[in-house]
Design a protein around this motif. Structure first.
Motif, short mmCIF file in Angstrom:
data_model
loop_
_atom_site.label_atom_id
_atom_site.label_comp_id
_atom_site.label_asym_id
_atom_site.label_seq_id
_atom_site.Cartn_x
_atom_site.Cartn_y
_atom_site.Cartn_z
N SER A 1 0.84 -1.21 0.00
CA SER A 1 0.00 0.00 0.00
C SER A 1 0.87 1.25 0.00
O SER A 1 0.61 2.21 -0.74
CB SER A 1 -0.92 0.01 1.22
N SER B 1 2.53 1.71 -3.38
CA SER B 1 1.58 2.20 -4.37
C SER B 1 1.37 3.70 -4.25
O SER B 1 1.37 4.44 -5.25
CB SER B 1 0.23 1.48 -4.22
N ARG C 1 1.76 4.02 -8.67
CA ARG C 1 1.47 2.79 -9.41
C ARG C 1 0.74 1.83 -8.48
O ARG C 1 0.75 1.99 -7.26
CB ARG C 1 2.77 2.12 -9.88
N SER C 2 0.11 0.83 -9.07
CA SER C 2 -0.54 -0.19 -8.27
C SER C 2 0.47 -1.31 -8.02
O SER C 2 0.81 -2.07 -8.92
CB SER C 2 -1.77 -0.75 -9.01
N ILE C 3 0.97 -1.37 -6.78
CA ILE C 3 1.89 -2.43 -6.38
C ILE C 3 1.08 -3.49 -5.66
O ILE C 3 0.47 -3.25 -4.62
CB ILE C 3 3.01 -1.90 -5.46
N GLU C 4 1.05 -4.67 -6.23
CA GLU C 4 0.18 -5.74 -5.73
C GLU C 4 0.93 -6.67 -4.79
O GLU C 4 2.10 -7.01 -5.02
CB GLU C 4 -0.37 -6.54 -6.91
#
Length: 284
Positions: free
Chosen positions: A207, A210, A215-218
């Motif tokens: 979280s 991100s 960016r969306s870090i999963e």
């Protein structure tokens, strides 16, 4: 005099930097394997002497005139680490140190789900039997974020086995806390827990990453044995991979979820959080 080992590393290097804000340089000495790497400290008036946990005579010389000695835990995975620690403790006792401090680990113990903690527990037991006042700085987890999180900046994912809450700290904060204990009026006897106010998970790292990067870090959970196989394929020794896995497995039981307010009290502020550490890491 305060003598610090491992002073060219990040952890105890931070301790020395903070000590020099608190006491005159003439009251600080360092025991290092390679004195050339400590020239910057010598230039500031710190006493620099060569010392190695494998050389008792050199250690005794580097600890001479010590009132307090701060021992960093050995990182030499090829050595008999407990023997190294005992050698260092004996040298500090022989040098006449009034107090010995040791960088231990959060929740150190023998019967634990994380085997690495037994070395810290055994070192603490040796300290307790030394006849000298002692303090075990039970630091929360810290280390290289790339090793902990993997190549998330390029892959966009933190792919690790399942985890649970754990206490993660910044080594600079741990170093500053050690300096506060070394120079403070309060005597800390035995183990002290140095952790953030709240534990974190790898989801928290994802979280924060991100938000920092936009960016969306999963966070991707990988099966334990699948992860081991991938680590071995990438050249990680199996013993090292399984040690990391055992740490993650221990977090699932809540073993490392306990926290303590002492670190923040010693710092006089909240410790650096996950976002702070990731921001610094990205900026490097």
């Amino acid at each position: 005099m305060i003598i610090v080992t491992g002073a060219t590393g990040t952890l105890n290097g931070a301790t020395v930097v903070d000590l020099l804000r608190r006491v005159p340089a003439a009251e600080v000495g360092v025991s290092v394997r390679n004195p050339d790497r400590a020239r910057h400290l010598a230039a500031r008036g710190v006493r620099v002497r060569q010392g190695s946990y494998d050389d008792p005579a050199a250690l005794r010389h580097s600890f001479a005139d010590a009132d307090q000695v701060l021992l960093v835990s050995s990182s030499d995975l090829t050595a008999d680490i407990l023997t190294q620690h005992r050698t260092a403790i004996d040298a500090a006792v022989d040098a006449g140190a009034r107090r010995i401090l040791y960088t231990s680990s959060h929740r150190a113990g023998y019967d634990t789900p994380y085997p690495a903690l037994a070395i810290h527990a055994a070192t603490e037991a040796y300290l307790a039997a030394s006849g000298v006042a002692w303090t075990a700085l039970r630091n929360g987890f810290y280390g290289d974020l790339d090793a902990m999180l993997g190549p998330w900046q390029s892959s966009g994912v933190i792919a690790k086995p399942a985890d649970g809450p754990f206490a993660w700290i910044d080594r600079r904060d741990a170093g500053q806390a050690a300096a506060a204990i070394l120079t403070g009026d309060t005597q800390f006897d035995g183990p002290v827990e140095l952790t953030p106010a709240t534990p974190v998970t790898l989801d928290d790292f994802a979280s924060a990453a991100s938000e920092l990067t936009g960016r969306s870090i999963e966070r991707v959970v990988v099966d334990d044995e699948q992860w081991i196989a991938e680590e071995l394929a990438n050249g990680t020794p199996e013993a090292a991979a399984r040690l990391t896995l055992s740490m993650l497995q221990a977090t699932r039981t809540g073993y490392f979820a306990h926290v303590d307010p002492l670190l923040a009290q010693l710092l006089g502020r909240e410790p650096r959080n996950v976002a702070d550490q990731l921001s610094d890491h990205i900026a490097r």
